[in-house]
Structures are given as C-alpha cells and as structure tokens.
Design a protein around this motif. Structure first.
Motif, PDB file in Angstrom:
ATOM      1  N   PHE A  84       0.817  -1.212   0.000  1.00 55.02           N
ATOM      2  CA  PHE A  84       0.000   0.000   0.000  1.00 55.02           C
ATOM      3  C   PHE A  84       0.849   1.259   0.000  1.00 55.02           C
ATOM      4  CE2 PHE A  84      -2.330  -3.402   1.970  1.00 55.02           C
ATOM      5  CZ  PHE A  84      -3.608  -3.297   1.436  1.00 55.02           C
ATOM      6  N   LYS A  85       0.313   2.284  -0.643  1.00 55.37           N
ATOM      7  CA  LYS A  85       0.950   3.587  -0.523  1.00 55.37           C
ATOM      8  C   LYS A  85       0.367   4.333   0.675  1.00 55.37           C
ATOM      9  CE  LYS A  85       2.671   4.538  -5.067  1.00 55.37           C
ATOM     10  NZ  LYS A  85       2.287   4.915  -6.414  1.00 55.37           N
ATOM     11  N   SER A  86      -0.938   4.150   0.884  1.00 55.58           N
ATOM     12  CA  SER A  86      -1.603   4.893   1.951  1.00 55.58           C
ATOM     13  C   SER A  86      -1.706   4.053   3.221  1.00 55.58           C
ATOM     14  CB  SER A  86      -2.988   5.313   1.475  1.00 55.58           C
ATOM     15  OG  SER A  86      -3.921   5.178   2.502  1.00 55.58           O
ATOM     16  N   GLU A  87      -1.279   4.656   4.346  1.00 55.21           N
ATOM     17  CA  GLU A  87      -1.324   3.925   5.611  1.00 55.21           C
ATOM     18  C   GLU A  87      -2.762   3.603   6.009  1.00 55.21           C
ATOM     19  OE1 GLU A  87       0.978   5.869   8.651  1.00 55.21           O
ATOM     20  OE2 GLU A  87       2.703   6.117   7.326  1.00 55.21           O
ATOM     21  N   ARG A 159       4.492   2.598  12.220  1.00 60.96           N
ATOM     22  CA  ARG A 159       5.851   3.038  11.932  1.00 60.96           C
ATOM     23  C   ARG A 159       6.693   1.892  11.359  1.00 60.96           C
ATOM     24  NH1 ARG A 159       7.783   7.798  13.776  1.00 60.96           N
ATOM     25  NH2 ARG A 159       6.107   8.341  15.185  1.00 60.96           N
ATOM     26  N   ALA A 160       6.569   0.722  12.000  1.00 68.70           N
ATOM     27  CA  ALA A 160       7.368  -0.432  11.560  1.00 68.70           C
ATOM     28  C   ALA A 160       6.897  -0.945  10.199  1.00 68.70           C
ATOM     29  CB  ALA A 160       7.278  -1.557  12.596  1.00 68.70           C
ATOM     30  N   TRP A 161       5.600  -0.808   9.950  1.00 70.01           N
ATOM     31  CA  TRP A 161       4.990  -1.355   8.734  1.00 70.01           C
ATOM     32  C   TRP A 161       5.278  -0.460   7.523  1.00 70.01           C
ATOM     33  CZ3 TRP A 161      -0.945  -2.208   7.757  1.00 70.01           C
ATOM     34  CH2 TRP A 161      -1.124  -3.348   6.959  1.00 70.01           C
ATOM     35  N   LYS A 170       6.532  -1.245   2.802  1.00 64.93           N
ATOM     36  CA  LYS A 170       5.398  -0.610   2.112  1.00 64.93           C
ATOM     37  C   LYS A 170       4.081  -1.278   2.483  1.00 64.93           C
ATOM     38  CE  LYS A 170       8.241   0.578  -1.829  1.00 64.93           C
ATOM     39  NZ  LYS A 170       8.786  -0.049  -3.035  1.00 64.93           N
ATOM     40  N   GLY A 171       3.911  -1.563   3.760  1.00 64.08           N
ATOM     41  CA  GLY A 171       2.663  -2.169   4.219  1.00 64.08           C
ATOM     42  C   GLY A 171       2.378  -3.532   3.635  1.00 64.08           C
ATOM     43  N   ALA A 172       3.413  -4.344   3.424  1.00 69.54           N
ATOM     44  CA  ALA A 172       3.200  -5.664   2.816  1.00 69.54           C
ATOM     45  C   ALA A 172       2.287  -6.521   3.687  1.00 69.54           C
ATOM     46  CB  ALA A 172       4.532  -6.367   2.599  1.00 69.54           C
TER      47      ALA A 172
END
Lengths: 337, 132
Positions: A84-87, A159-161, A170-172
């Motif tokens: 993801f680009k957006s958290e 933060r870690a993600w 990148k939020g994998a």
C-alpha cells in the motif's frame, strides 16, 4: 476482534515461521523446517562491493519474501500479497481481514518494534510476523521469534509497517486464500525445492554465491589484516559475518541446522533416498560454522589477527564449504532417482 | 549440533526469553530446542552496539561544540544516515545534510521540524535540544 483457533508457533526464523503458521492455520501439516526447505531458504552470498553500514554484505539466506512466496507455490495454496501507498488503506485492509477471522502476515522493520529487546533493534526492514487480533489501540502480534503472542501499540506498528529504506515493507500484507484442493504431491514439491537450492549453491557461474562464495570469503579473510586498515576493522568485519550467521532468526549456524532438520524430514517423505546422509553432512557443515564463530570470538577478544589465526579461520570455512558441496552433490543424486 | 550442545549461557541476553534452535537428540532426530543465549553471539552483538555508541558519542560531541545541529544527534541515535532520513521524510538527501548545519537548522520552519520529529518519533520541543 480476534482470529479464532490461531495457534502461535515459536520458530527459529521469522519468514519460515510465518509461512508455517499461516499454512497450519489453513489445515496443512507443515513444520517450520519443512517450510524453510520448501521455500528454498538456504543460500550463501558474500558481496564485498555491497556495503551495509560500511561492512561487506554476507547473507546466509535467500532474498527476503521469496521463502513465503515459494512455500505457498509448492504447497499449491494461493498467497495474496498486497502493498500500500496509503497507511489508512493498509490499516483498513488489515482490519477487514481480522473481521473475517483471517490472520495476516506482515513485513515489519525491527527497529520500531517495542516488544523486542533493544539490543535486537537494528534498522532492518524484512522482519515478518502475523497479526491475529486487535484491541482498542493495540494489535495482537504472533511474532514467530517469541515464545508467546505479544501486543504492539498501533502507532509503533504503523511506523514499523511503513518504514523506509532498503527492503522497505510498504505495508506488505500476506493472506492465504483458501483453496479446496490445496495439497500438492509433497515429494515432488520437495524435489523441486531441493533442485533450486542445489542449483544456487553449486551452479551460479560467478564466485560470490553458494559454496564458491564461502571459499571467496575464506580467501579474502586471509588477507583482511593487510587489506583493512586497522585491527578494529578486522574485528568489525569478522563480527558482521558471525552476526549474520548467529543473530536471532537463523536457528544457529546460518540456517544450516534448520536445513538439516528439513532434509531429515524430507528423507522420511521420500523413502529410500539418501537425504538422511545429506542431513548428516549439513549438520557437520553447521558444526563447522559454529566452530568458526567460536574461533572468531577468541581471536577478537585477544586481538590476535596473526597469519596463523586467520589461516585457521579460513580453513574452518573451507571445511564448511567442502561439506556443503558434498551434501548438495548427494542431493543432486537423490533428485534424479 | 546435539541437543546437549545447545548453548544455555545465561547472560540475560534475550531479556529472560528463549529462542528456538534446531538440534539432534541422542537418536539423531532433529527437534526444536530452546536456548537462553550464547556467549559468542552476545559478545559480537555487544561489539556492534559499542561501535554504534562510540559513533554516536563523536556526533554528540560535535553537536555540543556547535559543529553540527541537534538533528545529527537524534538521527544517529535512531541508527539513521542522511540518506535513510531523507527517504523517511521525503526531503532530498542534500537538504537533510544541509539541515545538519546548526546555522541552517536554526532557521527551519515549524512544519519542517514537525516532519523530522514525526519521523524520528520524538516530541517537537526535544528536537532542538541536545539529547542527554
């Protein structure tokens, strides 16, 4: 929101642990060593020209993320990977999975995880864990390295993600997608995994990888006292190799024992093969790696980087390389029959 | 490795936790074994941490002498380089490097400082102070 019936599984390595846990939750019978082996996790690479914090890169494992991908391919279960680009979108997707009762594998940076002891928190982005529940402002994390499940505050988790830098997660987000006829023939899956690892350990035509990589490291190590400027540098270089080999998450001896355990299990899946012998050889190779670590510590503690010491260090490595070569040549024969 | 060889050097290295390893029983069967810690590993991790710490102290001294801005100290404490911090903040590397200059740092806008504070996970008011 909690995933029901999720069983935490303590593992030696994070990625194979996540793979084994997710597959076990899907009703597959798979142990951590089996997941590691089916994912072709074992490797060796020494790249003197690629520096990590000023020290040459030495790796005992395949590229992060590939273990998960390959285990699922070889067991015939679909793995959905999203980034993801957006958290916000990422957190929403994660919450949706939890609402449906599906555990999610995530890739994290170890530096920002508050539940880890501070001495393990380095800037390394390819740690894997499973999210299997949520409280108000906390996620319940099944980190395969730990003995039990832990909680992690949402802010730290985010933060870690979404840490940046090399191997940025990148939020994998990994999810197993249920398929009715998931299970493929285990023996042929094992053979294809063995073939890939064997090819990578024996037949990459440049000298930085596989057993040739180990020999290259040994050769360069002999000359470190001359090529590196200070004894402190020699110490740091040796330390880097040992840390990559032993630091939490390898199961000892740079994954060699984990792989030996896999070979043993594989031997029982493919009756009549000589994989048990290969497992013994791999164990001996692992023992050589452990002996190397002990020798390194001894040399560093006494600041003894004489020709004789460096020679004996390099010889221990060459012994490990020979044993691994022998093991994989035996494995080659096993695949053919 | 045999199961008796699994190191149990109680060094409190894993903060009282145990880590999983694989070792063989007397019958030659591989099983998962738990280890409390290994002196060799503890030694090398301590060395690496020591190296980070001494690098940090050098930066801290430069900050106190006014050669570098407090941002340099906070950045080093988070084990970051200007390049990595640039990737986190979205600034260019050369901008981050400029911000390490105390004179440039003093003139930074509140919003720039807030971006740094968020990325380094420290309160805004601590960012301009020399860390203890």
């Amino acid at each position: 929101m909690n995933v029901e019936n999720f069983k935490h599984l303590q593992s030696a390595h994070c990625e194979s642990g996540v793979a084994a846990s997710l597959l076990t939750h899907q009703g597959q019978k798979i142990s951590e060593p089996m997941a590691f082996g089916l994912g072709s996790g074992l490797f060796f690479a020494h790249l003197p020209f690629m520096k990590i914090m000023g020290l040459p890169l030495t790796s005992f494992r395949s590229y992060p993320g590939t273990i998960l991908k390959k285990v699922f391919q070889r067991t015939g279960i679909k793995l959905q990977k999203r980034q993801f680009k957006s958290e916000e979108k990422a957190l929403k997707a994660l919450d949706e999975m939890l609402e449906q009762g599906i555990p999610s594998g995530v890739q994290l940076s170890v530096f920002w995880l508050p539940y880890l002891p501070p001495q393990f928190r380095f800037q390394f982005n390819a740690h894997h864990a499973i999210i299997c529940g949520k409280k108000v402002d906390e996620y319940i994390v099944s980190d395969p390295i730990g003995e039990e499940m832990v909680t992690c505050p949402k802010e730290d988790f985010k933060r870690a993600w979404f840490a940046k830098g090399p191997l940025a997660p990148k939020g994998a987000l990994y999810n197993a997608v249920s398929v009715a006829n998931g299970s493929k023939d285990r023996a042929s899956a094992i053979k294809s995994a063995l073939k890939e690892t064997s090819n990578r350990m024996l037949r990459i035509p440049i000298p930085f990888f596989g057993v040739r990589g180990i020999r290259l490291l040994a050769k360069r190590m002999r000359r470190w006292p001359e090529t590196l400027k200070t004894p402190r540098q020699v110490k740091l270089n040796l330390g880097q190799v040992v840390r990559m080999q032993e630091e939490i998450g390898t199961g000892g001896a740079g994954f060699r024992f984990l792989y030996a355990a896999f070979l043993e299990e594989a031997a029982s899946e493919i009756p009549g093969s000589r994989l048990k012998e290969a497992s013994n050889l791999m164990t001996q190779a692992g023992d050589s790696w452990r002996a190397f670590a002990v020798q390194c510590a001894k040399a560093c503690k006494s600041d003894d980087f004489s020709k004789k010491t460096m020679n004996s260090l390099a010889e221990t490595l060459e012994k490990a390389a020979d044993l691994e070569e022998e093991a994989f040549k035996l494995i080659d024969q096993c695949i053919l029959c | 490795m045999d199961i008796e060889q699994v190191p149990q050097d109680d060094e409190n290295f894993y903060d009282g936790h145990k880590r999983a390893m694989y070792a063989r029983t007397k019958d030659g069967q591989y099983v998962q074994a738990l280890s409390k810690g290994w002196a060799v590993e503890t030694y090398f991790t301590a060395e690496a941490l020591d190296d980070l710490e001494s690098a940090y102290l050098v930066v801290l001294k430069d900050v106190k002498d006014g050669k570098l801005s407090p941002l340099a100290a906070h950045m080093t404490r988070r084990q970051m380089t200007p390049k990595l911090l640039a990737q986190h903040t979205g600034f260019f590397t050369f901008q981050v490097k400029r911000h390490l200059n105390p004179r440039v740092f003093k003139k930074l806008s509140e919003s720039t400082l807030q971006t740094y504070a968020n990325c380094l996970n420290i309160p805004l008011n601590e960012l301009s102070e020399v860390p203890k």
